[in-house]
Design an enzyme around this catalytic site. Structure first.
Site, PDB file in Angstrom:
ATOM      1  N   GLY A 138      -3.298  -1.735  -7.184  1.00 40.79           N
ATOM      2  CA  GLY A 138      -1.746  -2.104  -7.959  1.00 40.79           C
ATOM      3  C   GLY A 138      -2.852  -3.091  -8.759  1.00 40.79           C
ATOM      4  O   GLY A 138      -3.881  -3.525  -9.073  1.00 40.79           O
ATOM      5  N   HIS A 187       0.776  -1.186  -0.291  1.00 43.51           N
ATOM      6  CA  HIS A 187      -0.111  -0.193   0.292  1.00 43.51           C
ATOM      7  C   HIS A 187       0.932   1.384  -0.250  1.00 43.51           C
ATOM      8  O   HIS A 187       0.300   1.944  -0.643  1.00 43.51           O
ATOM      9  CB  HIS A 187      -0.952   0.131   1.221  1.00 43.51           C
ATOM     10  CG  HIS A 187      -1.733  -1.231   1.771  1.00 43.51           C
ATOM     11  ND1 HIS A 187      -1.665  -2.188   1.751  1.00 43.51           N
ATOM     12  CD2 HIS A 187      -3.085  -1.559   0.571  1.00 43.51           C
ATOM     13  CE1 HIS A 187      -2.667  -3.097   2.208  1.00 43.51           C
ATOM     14  NE2 HIS A 187      -3.706  -2.622   1.325  1.00 43.51           N
ATOM     15  N   SER A 230       0.746  -9.176   1.644  1.00 40.90           N
ATOM     16  CA  SER A 230      -0.507  -8.921   2.024  1.00 40.90           C
ATOM     17  C   SER A 230      -0.682  -8.572   3.149  1.00 40.90           C
ATOM     18  O   SER A 230       0.233  -9.884   3.957  1.00 40.90           O
ATOM     19  CB  SER A 230      -1.374 -10.397   0.717  1.00 40.90           C
ATOM     20  OG  SER A 230      -2.987 -10.186   1.158  1.00 40.90           O
TER      21      SER A 230
HETATM   22  P1  AMP Z   1      -6.598  -3.469   0.012  1.00 40.54           P
HETATM   23  O1  AMP Z   1      -6.335  -2.455   0.542  1.00 40.54           O
HETATM   24  O2  AMP Z   1      -6.220  -5.210  -0.252  1.00 40.54           O
HETATM   25  O3  AMP Z   1      -8.159  -4.004  -1.310  1.00 40.54           O
HETATM   26  O4  AMP Z   1      -5.605  -2.434  -1.475  1.00 40.54           O
HETATM   27  C1  AMP Z   1      -5.602  -1.361  -1.768  1.00 40.54           C
HETATM   28  C2  AMP Z   1      -4.787  -1.027  -2.822  1.00 40.54           C
HETATM   29  O5  AMP Z   1      -3.231  -1.595  -2.377  1.00 40.54           O
HETATM   30  C3  AMP Z   1      -5.280  -2.028  -3.627  1.00 40.54           C
HETATM   31  O6  AMP Z   1      -5.073  -1.092  -4.825  1.00 40.54           O
HETATM   32  C4  AMP Z   1      -4.249  -3.092  -4.789  1.00 40.54           C
HETATM   33  O7  AMP Z   1      -4.353  -3.656  -5.651  1.00 40.54           O
HETATM   34  C5  AMP Z   1      -2.893  -2.701  -3.914  1.00 40.54           C
HETATM   35  N1  AMP Z   1      -2.075  -3.846  -2.984  1.00 40.54           N
HETATM   36  C6  AMP Z   1      -1.857  -4.767  -2.483  1.00 40.54           C
HETATM   37  N2  AMP Z   1      -1.399  -5.725  -2.155  1.00 40.54           N
HETATM   38  C7  AMP Z   1      -0.048  -5.143  -2.520  1.00 40.54           C
HETATM   39  C8  AMP Z   1       1.403  -5.430  -3.354  1.00 40.54           C
HETATM   40  N3  AMP Z   1       1.081  -6.292  -2.959  1.00 40.54           N
HETATM   41  N4  AMP Z   1       1.547  -4.342  -3.964  1.00 40.54           N
HETATM   42  C9  AMP Z   1       1.667  -3.357  -4.373  1.00 40.54           C
HETATM   43  N5  AMP Z   1       0.084  -3.053  -4.751  1.00 40.54           N
HETATM   44  C10 AMP Z   1      -1.221  -3.905  -3.615  1.00 40.54           C
END
Ligand code: AMP
Length: 284
Positions: free
Chosen positions: A150, A36, A188
């Site tokens: 991401g 993030h 993650s």
């Molecule tokens: P989330 O909180 O899981 O909904 O993710 C929020 C944003 O962070 C989304 O655009 C995801 O694709 C991005 N994201 C999550 N994990 C990663 C990662 N390891 N590398 C790059 N972006 C990420």
């Protein structure tokens, strides 16, 4: 500054952001990690102001238990963001469900030219309606110039681009590379739920994508698929939900290689009851 109310957020942004300034927006569900943060760094390098939302969006979960189990760590999240982003250029929106949905927590329906019917859309019914609903709300409230997503959730990234194009919103959608642990596991919040042994074994996901990438140059789609499936068959603690080779543009699974076409390998695998997702570009 942190806001729980979208009305106060709108007022704040009106005062804070000068008409000559641009807003970069990073939507998240919290439990933040360096993946993030990489999006936020990119956003602030491109825009004058950064807005981050932290909201576990109920309508994008098809599984109630998954929603309940999702970690909620807003205070730690804000502390982590502040380590990297100057508070003068930062606004955080961390609402409760009612501020977003009012009394009715329901999703609207979206059509994304079929992008929603494959992979995560096929396996998690209603997921991308939930994603569309929350993003429409957040984009209207925040009115960003650019929004950063991401590539880890590559299908989501393509769907957001389609949503913005169809609705004719004036927002530039930026894809950012996957941030990884030293051994390649995509970062993650779910990784925290893995035992040290499972975390080690989970390296197989990235390793198999790397092997598939090499193999794909010389071999057929079918055989590349087989290769990955066989790698997972040898690891009984893992359950491969899918490995799909699809067109990068349409996300439709492909069976034949064509020249000058962009392909991607998409993988979902489970270990210790944790669902892990990753993908890679494939070159023929
Ligand atoms: P989330 O909180 O899981 O909904 O993710 C929020 C944003 O962070 C989304 O655009 C995801 O694709 C991005 N994201 C999550 N994990 C990663 C990662 N390891 N590398 C790059 N972006 C990420």
């Amino acid at each position: 500054m942190i806001f729980k109310s979208h009305k106060l957020l709108v007022e704040h942004l009106k005062k804070k952001v000068k008409s000559s300034e641009t807003i970069g927006f990073v939507p998240t569900m919290g439990a933040l990690h360096n993946g993030h943060i990489s999006l936020m760094k990119e956003a602030i390098s491109q825009c004058d102001q950064l807005v981050v939302s932290i909201f576990v969006n109920p309508t994008q979960f098809d599984n109630k238990k998954d929603l309940e189990k999702y970690p909620r760590t807003v205070n730690n999240d804000v502390a982590l963001i502040k380590k990297y982003i100057n508070a003068d250029n930062l606004t955080v929106y961390a609402p409760g469900v009612e501020d977003v949905y009012g009394k009715k927590t329901v999703a609207k329906t979206y059509r994304y030219d079929g992008l929603e019917n494959v992979m995560e859309g096929a396996n998690r019914p209603g997921h991308f309606d939930g994603v569309g609903t929350i993003l429409e709300f957040l984009f209207k409230v925040i009115n960003p110039d650019q929004a950063f997503f991401g590539e880890k959730d590559f299908q989501q990234l393509q769907i957001v681009k389609k949503l913005v194009e169809k609705q004719k919103w004036n927002i530039k959608i930026r894809g950012c590379p996957v941030e990884r642990e030293p051994h390649g596991l995509a970062m993650s919040s779910r990784n925290e739920r893995l035992s040290p042994e499972a975390r080690e074994k989970a390296q197989l996901i990235y390793a198999s994508l790397q092997l598939a990438k090499k193999y794909f140059r010389q071999h057929s789609i079918k055989n590349t698929q087989k290769l990955v499936e066989q790698l997972f068959e040898k690891e009984p603690d893992f359950e491969l939900e899918y490995f799909t080779i699809a067109s990068e543009e349409t996300l439709k699974p492909v069976t034949r290689k064509y020249k000058n076409h962009h392909y991607r390998g998409f993988i979902v695998a489970h270990i210790e009851g944790v669902r892990l997702i990753d993908n890679t570009a494939l070159y023929s």
